[in-house]
Design a protein around this motif. Structure first.
Motif, PDB file in Angstrom:
ATOM      1  N   LYS A 112      11.659  31.374  14.014  1.00 45.76           N
ATOM      2  CA  LYS A 112      10.243  31.127  14.261  1.00 45.76           C
ATOM      3  C   LYS A 112       9.418  31.286  12.990  1.00 45.76           C
ATOM      4  CE  LYS A 112       6.238  32.965  16.697  1.00 45.76           C
ATOM      5  NZ  LYS A 112       5.725  34.031  17.566  1.00 45.76           N
ATOM      6  N   SER A 113       9.696  32.327  12.209  1.00 49.10           N
ATOM      7  CA  SER A 113       8.921  32.578  10.987  1.00 49.10           C
ATOM      8  C   SER A 113       9.125  31.480   9.950  1.00 49.10           C
ATOM      9  CB  SER A 113       9.292  33.939  10.389  1.00 49.10           C
ATOM     10  OG  SER A 113      10.669  33.988  10.060  1.00 49.10           O
ATOM     11  N   VAL A 114      10.311  30.870   9.918  1.00 50.71           N
ATOM     12  CA  VAL A 114      10.570  29.770   8.995  1.00 50.71           C
ATOM     13  C   VAL A 114       9.643  28.603   9.305  1.00 50.71           C
ATOM     14  CG1 VAL A 114      12.284  28.034   8.276  1.00 50.71           C
ATOM     15  CG2 VAL A 114      12.976  30.422   8.590  1.00 50.71           C
ATOM     16  N   LEU A 115       9.521  28.262  10.587  1.00 45.43           N
ATOM     17  CA  LEU A 115       8.675  27.139  11.002  1.00 45.43           C
ATOM     18  C   LEU A 115       7.195  27.471  10.838  1.00 45.43           C
ATOM     19  CD1 LEU A 115      10.590  26.172  14.265  1.00 45.43           C
ATOM     20  CD2 LEU A 115      10.868  25.202  11.984  1.00 45.43           C
ATOM     21  N   ARG A 116       6.814  28.714  11.135  1.00 44.89           N
ATOM     22  CA  ARG A 116       5.404  29.110  11.034  1.00 44.89           C
ATOM     23  C   ARG A 116       4.957  29.175   9.571  1.00 44.89           C
ATOM     24  NH1 ARG A 116       1.893  32.399  14.275  1.00 44.89           N
ATOM     25  NH2 ARG A 116       3.121  31.772  16.094  1.00 44.89           N
ATOM     26  N   LYS A 117       5.822  29.671   8.698  1.00 42.28           N
ATOM     27  CA  LYS A 117       5.481  29.765   7.267  1.00 42.28           C
ATOM     28  C   LYS A 117       5.320  28.394   6.642  1.00 42.28           C
ATOM     29  CE  LYS A 117       7.171  31.696   2.901  1.00 42.28           C
ATOM     30  NZ  LYS A 117       8.273  32.457   2.253  1.00 42.28           N
ATOM     31  N   GLY A 118       6.175  27.448   7.043  1.00 41.76           N
ATOM     32  CA  GLY A 118       6.091  26.092   6.522  1.00 41.76           C
ATOM     33  C   GLY A 118       6.724  25.931   5.152  1.00 41.76           C
ATOM     34  N   ALA A 119       6.861  24.690   4.725  1.00 40.11           N
ATOM     35  CA  ALA A 119       7.448  24.383   3.415  1.00 40.11           C
ATOM     36  C   ALA A 119       7.086  22.953   3.030  1.00 40.11           C
ATOM     37  CB  ALA A 119       8.967  24.561   3.455  1.00 40.11           C
ATOM     38  N   VAL A 120       7.283  22.644   1.751  1.00 40.90           N
ATOM     39  CA  VAL A 120       6.980  21.303   1.236  1.00 40.90           C
ATOM     40  C   VAL A 120       8.262  20.472   1.176  1.00 40.90           C
ATOM     41  CG1 VAL A 120       6.107  19.975  -0.725  1.00 40.90           C
ATOM     42  CG2 VAL A 120       5.044  22.155  -0.121  1.00 40.90           C
ATOM     43  N   PHE A 121       8.204  19.275   1.755  1.00 38.54           N
ATOM     44  CA  PHE A 121       9.328  18.344   1.740  1.00 38.54           C
ATOM     45  C   PHE A 121       8.839  16.957   1.340  1.00 38.54           C
ATOM     46  CE2 PHE A 121      10.233  21.401   5.206  1.00 38.54           C
ATOM     47  CZ  PHE A 121      11.390  21.973   4.705  1.00 38.54           C
ATOM     48  N   THR A 122       9.768  16.150   0.859  1.00 36.75           N
ATOM     49  CA  THR A 122       9.498  14.720   0.723  1.00 36.75           C
ATOM     50  C   THR A 122       9.773  14.109   2.086  1.00 36.75           C
ATOM     51  OG1 THR A 122      10.161  14.731  -1.597  1.00 36.75           O
ATOM     52  CG2 THR A 122      10.101  12.600  -0.492  1.00 36.75           C
ATOM     53  N   VAL A 123       8.763  13.447   2.648  1.00 33.57           N
ATOM     54  CA  VAL A 123       8.843  12.971   4.031  1.00 33.57           C
ATOM     55  C   VAL A 123       8.794  11.447   4.070  1.00 33.57           C
ATOM     56  CG1 VAL A 123       7.676  12.961   6.274  1.00 33.57           C
ATOM     57  CG2 VAL A 123       7.809  15.075   4.953  1.00 33.57           C
ATOM     58  N   GLU A 124       9.608  10.901   4.958  1.00 31.05           N
ATOM     59  CA  GLU A 124       9.640   9.446   5.166  1.00 31.05           C
ATOM     60  C   GLU A 124       9.549   9.174   6.668  1.00 31.05           C
ATOM     61  OE1 GLU A 124      13.247   6.313   5.183  1.00 31.05           O
ATOM     62  OE2 GLU A 124      12.886   7.222   3.229  1.00 31.05           O
ATOM     63  N   GLN A 125       8.626   8.313   7.058  1.00 32.12           N
ATOM     64  CA  GLN A 125       8.459   7.955   8.464  1.00 32.12           C
ATOM     65  C   GLN A 125       8.812   6.491   8.663  1.00 32.12           C
ATOM     66  OE1 GLN A 125       4.580   7.395   9.977  1.00 32.12           O
ATOM     67  NE2 GLN A 125       5.115   7.914  12.088  1.00 32.12           N
ATOM     68  N   ASP A 126       9.871   6.246   9.434  1.00 28.47           N
ATOM     69  CA  ASP A 126      10.313   4.874   9.724  1.00 28.47           C
ATOM     70  C   ASP A 126      10.375   4.016   8.464  1.00 28.47           C
ATOM     71  OD1 ASP A 126      10.700   5.349  12.403  1.00 28.47           O
ATOM     72  OD2 ASP A 126       8.703   4.679  12.984  1.00 28.47           O
ATOM     73  N   GLY A 127      10.921   4.581   7.379  1.00 30.12           N
ATOM     74  CA  GLY A 127      11.104   3.830   6.128  1.00 30.12           C
ATOM     75  C   GLY A 127       9.936   3.890   5.176  1.00 30.12           C
ATOM     76  N   ASN A 128       8.805   4.474   5.580  1.00 29.03           N
ATOM     77  CA  ASN A 128       7.623   4.569   4.719  1.00 29.03           C
ATOM     78  C   ASN A 128       7.569   5.928   4.038  1.00 29.03           C
ATOM     79  OD1 ASN A 128       6.646   1.985   5.557  1.00 29.03           O
ATOM     80  ND2 ASN A 128       5.887   2.927   7.448  1.00 29.03           N
ATOM     81  N   GLU A 129       7.655   5.929   2.698  1.00 29.00           N
ATOM     82  CA  GLU A 129       7.611   7.172   1.939  1.00 29.00           C
ATOM     83  C   GLU A 129       6.200   7.747   1.936  1.00 29.00           C
ATOM     84  OE1 GLU A 129       9.791   9.020   0.385  1.00 29.00           O
ATOM     85  OE2 GLU A 129      11.628   7.826   0.257  1.00 29.00           O
ATOM     86  N   MET A 130       6.083   9.051   2.188  1.00 27.15           N
ATOM     87  CA  MET A 130       4.783   9.724   2.186  1.00 27.15           C
ATOM     88  C   MET A 130       4.637  10.701   1.037  1.00 27.15           C
ATOM     89  SD  MET A 130       4.226  10.506   6.211  1.00 27.15           S
ATOM     90  CE  MET A 130       4.203   9.173   7.410  1.00 27.15           C
ATOM     91  N   GLY A 131       5.689  10.845   0.224  1.00 26.95           N
ATOM     92  CA  GLY A 131       5.636  11.789  -0.878  1.00 26.95           C
ATOM     93  C   GLY A 131       5.812  13.214  -0.399  1.00 26.95           C
ATOM     94  N   ASP A 132       5.326  14.164  -1.198  1.00 26.02           N
ATOM     95  CA  ASP A 132       5.457  15.578  -0.857  1.00 26.02           C
ATOM     96  C   ASP A 132       4.432  15.961   0.201  1.00 26.02           C
ATOM     97  OD1 ASP A 132       7.496  15.808  -2.643  1.00 26.02           O
ATOM     98  OD2 ASP A 132       6.296  16.710  -4.234  1.00 26.02           O
TER      99      ASP A 132
END
Length: 264
Positions: free
Chosen positions: A109-129
């Motif tokens: 739970k604490s891992v998800l609540r604290k959060g983190a930075v990722f490179t994210v892609e939604q359905d092939g569209n890059e969103m960056g960090d």
């Protein structure tokens, strides 16, 4: 990722013992309210093993399920998901599942609540960090561009995803983790930090199991005959439309469960 500060927890006394609950009365997405207790009036035998009650064999209520059991058919464990931080009586049927729930609250739970930075892609569209983490009630997984203050008040790059709608996919070709929802399609997470990737994939996996998985009920030692697991008594709070998938109200509607013998 709350913008209102840390949540406040207070002690609340009840017939099951002392629970740690939010001072605003909110039951978060990962938590459960107390189940109603089965009435013990007229109950002459243990719901689990069938042993008759007497002056020397006393009745006890399982704090996880609300059923009436004897001393041999229960153990003592914290039930963090229900707010019991100190050990309370838990039916041996529910021991394995309660231990899994405790592990999620202690490690994931604490891992998800604290959060983190990722490179994210939604359905092939890059969103960056993008900063990713759950809200202070754990209802939503948020995606923002504000890294400095862990996403609070940041610019959302995706609508918040209700955690109950998230499913984990095995597709890891493009990143270390892929999740899917009906509203936002496939979302791929990427990072060069292998330890961070491992923690997050495990935490999301356990979150999905917590919210969608069938309870893993354990056959108590000494149970040699084929029996249905005792039903989980319906909680007092909530509406019929919000019924928890783990809760049933009669032995005719016992959920599908995975049984594990504690003798093996």
């Amino acid at each position: 990722m709350s913008s209102t500060g840390a949540e406040v927890r207070v002690l609340q006394s009840g017939k099951g013992g002392t629970r740690m609950v939010r001072d605003d009365g909110v039951v978060t997405a990962f938590e459960l309210p107390e189940p109603s207790w089965a009435t013990d009036k007229g109950v002459t035998k243990c719901t689990s093993c069938g042993q008759g009650f007497s002056w020397s064999i006393r009745k006890h209520h399982c704090r996880r399920s609300g059923i009436v059991i004897c001393d041999k058919c229960c153990c003592k464990l914290p039930l963090i998901r229900l707010g019991y931080m100190d050990p309370v009586r838990v039916s041996l049927w529910w021991k394995e599942h309660a231990q899994f729930e405790n592990e999620f609250f202690r490690k994931n739970k604490s891992v998800l609540r604290k959060g983190a930075v990722f490179t994210v892609e939604q359905d092939g569209n890059e969103m960056g960090d993008v900063f990713v983490g759950t809200t202070d009630t754990d209802e939503f997984l948020m995606f923002t561009k504000n890294h400095e203050n862990k996403g609070a008040n940041g610019t959302q790059v995706l609508p918040g995803l209700p955690v109950r709608t998230i499913h984990l996919l095995e597709d890891k070709d493009k990143g270390f983790m892929t999740i899917s929802t009906k509203s936002q399609g496939r979302i791929v997470f990427k990072t060069q930090d292998k330890e961070l990737a491992k923690r997050w994939r495990k935490s999301i996996k356990h979150m999905v199991k917590l919210l969608h998985g069938t309870p893993k009920l354990s056959i108590p030692p000494g149970t040699t005959h084929k029996v249905h697991p005792p039903p989980l008594v319906q909680a007092k709070t909530g509406t019929p439309g919000d019924a928890d998938p783990e809760r049933v109200t009669s032995e005719d509607s016992v959920p599908s469960v995975e049984l594990l013998s504690l003798d093996s």
